[in-house]
Scaffold this active site. Structure first.
Site, mmCIF file in Angstrom:
data_model
loop_
_atom_site.group_PDB
_atom_site.id
_atom_site.type_symbol
_atom_site.label_atom_id
_atom_site.label_comp_id
_atom_site.label_asym_id
_atom_site.label_seq_id
_atom_site.Cartn_x
_atom_site.Cartn_y
_atom_site.Cartn_z
ATOM 1 N N CYS A 31 0.806 -1.218 0.000
ATOM 2 C CA CYS A 31 0.000 0.000 0.000
ATOM 3 C C CYS A 31 0.839 1.268 0.000
ATOM 4 C CB CYS A 31 -0.954 -0.010 1.184
ATOM 5 S SG CYS A 31 -2.020 -1.477 1.198
ATOM 6 N N HIS A 40 -2.816 6.622 2.543
ATOM 7 C CA HIS A 40 -3.290 5.330 2.051
ATOM 8 C C HIS A 40 -4.728 5.128 2.519
ATOM 9 C CE1 HIS A 40 -4.065 1.181 1.536
ATOM 10 N NE2 HIS A 40 -3.796 0.829 2.776
ATOM 11 N N ASN A 86 -10.561 -0.129 -0.165
ATOM 12 C CA ASN A 86 -9.100 -0.066 -0.053
ATOM 13 C C ASN A 86 -8.509 -0.591 -1.360
ATOM 14 O OD1 ASN A 86 -6.389 -0.627 0.433
ATOM 15 N ND2 ASN A 86 -6.722 -1.335 2.526
#
Length: 331
Positions: free
Chosen positions: A113, A253, A283
């Site tokens: 990420c 993130h 996500n």
């Protein structure tokens, strides 16, 4: 001769297929109420019939169009991903072939990420040294293909998408956009992992390669981020003689809206200074930050100090401070 480095275009792409929390509740024991309460996620996009390089190409085409350049004007393509088309060739090489960037060289970066931050930092060094002029930096993830749809602790979080920027070197120091950065890793391979390939235990005709699905220890991730990331941000800003209050925006993130809220509280910043897209995209791992950056750069009105902060498997984390005050928005 070292050059100033600037962003000249940004773009993102998410697949058409939308998966709601109710859709997931038909596959596993969960609910829209639980997912929204614990993550802030309402929907996410899954790539059906598209792979990671396909999404990258859509972003690359947008970037070249916005910059009014052809693929042969590119010197470098870096793709950040933990869901590549294949272990080899690199997804970046597939993108290079598909867009026709005959003069470029290309490679992938794997930092989960934090991948876009690591890839952007890498590309910036290549451009700054003066040997190369333009680079595409794209983060793309087809997370859906790596999920265990019986594991509700991970699957409900993730979506697919891609985003990126085109950066260019300049002889004019006034064009400089890269102000400061810090990349770090705390070695811990157990908290988050995906695509592990086991070694042979014997030589046999039935041996065939296999990989495992994505896994994360959510509580350990939450503890790591809240303990480490705010301090990491403050140290980077202190090195540039700044504080969090000097930031116009922070693009983190897109792990979990509740986690972003906690970071905002720890930094004593209003949530309005945080760019989020997790609500409708989920996500998207490395792609969440460039998607957010594109959202900012497409807005009318200018932001000066913008911090990109990524954190993920490794455990890898890093931040880049940008001055976007002179980005030319042609939209």
């Amino acid at each position: 001769m070292k050059k100033a480095v600037k962003i000249i275009a940004s773009a993102h792409y998410v697949p058409e297929h939308i998966v709601t929390n109710d859709d997931l509740s038909q596959l596993m024991e969960t609910s829209d109420e639980w997912i929204q309460t614990h993550t802030g996620i309402k929907t996410r996009h899954f790539a059906i019939g598209e792979n990671t390089s396909d999404m990258c190409v859509k972003v690359a085409d947008k970037l070249l169009s916005e910059a009014q350049l052809s693929a042969t004007d590119l010197d470098l393509i870096i793709v950040a991903t933990i869901t590549p088309d294949s272990l080899t060739p690199s997804t970046a090489a597939r993108v290079q072939q598909k867009v026709g960037a005959a003069k470029a060289f290309s490679f992938d970066v794997s930092a989960a990420c934090a991948g876009f931050v690591f890839a952007l930092s890498t590309a910036e060094k290549f451009i700054r040294n003066g040997n190369y002029k333009r680079a595409l930096v794209i983060a793309a993830e087809t997370n859906s293909k790596m999920m265990d749809f019986k594991d509700r602790t991970s699957t409900v979080f993730f979506g697919d998408g891609a985003g990126g920027v085109l950066i260019e070197g300049s002889q004019d120091s006034a064009d400089e956009m890269f102000i400061a950065e810090k990349l770090e890793t705390r070695a811990d391979a157990e908290v988050i992992h995906s695509g592990r390939i086991p070694p042979l235990d014997r030589v046999a005709a039935e041996n065939y390669p296999s990989i495992d699905a994505f896994y994360q220890d959510g509580h350990a991730v939450f503890d790591f981020v809240t303990a480490v990331i705010p301090e990491h941000i403050e140290k980077l800003l202190h090195s540039a003689y700044l504080t969090p209050q000097n930031l116009d925006l922070l693009i983190p993130h897109q792990a979990n809206l509740r986690l972003i809220e906690r970071i905002a509280k720890q930094l004593r910043l209003p949530l309005s200074k945080f760019v989020t897209n997790i609500e409708n995209n989920g996500n998207t791992s490395s792609a969440g930050i460039p998607i957010g950056l594109d959202m900012v750069l497409k807005q009318h009105g200018q932001h000066k100090l913008v911090l990109l902060t990524g954190f993920g498997a490794g455990l890898a984390y890093g931040s880049i401070l940008l001055d976007l005050s002179h980005f030319r928005n042609e939209g």
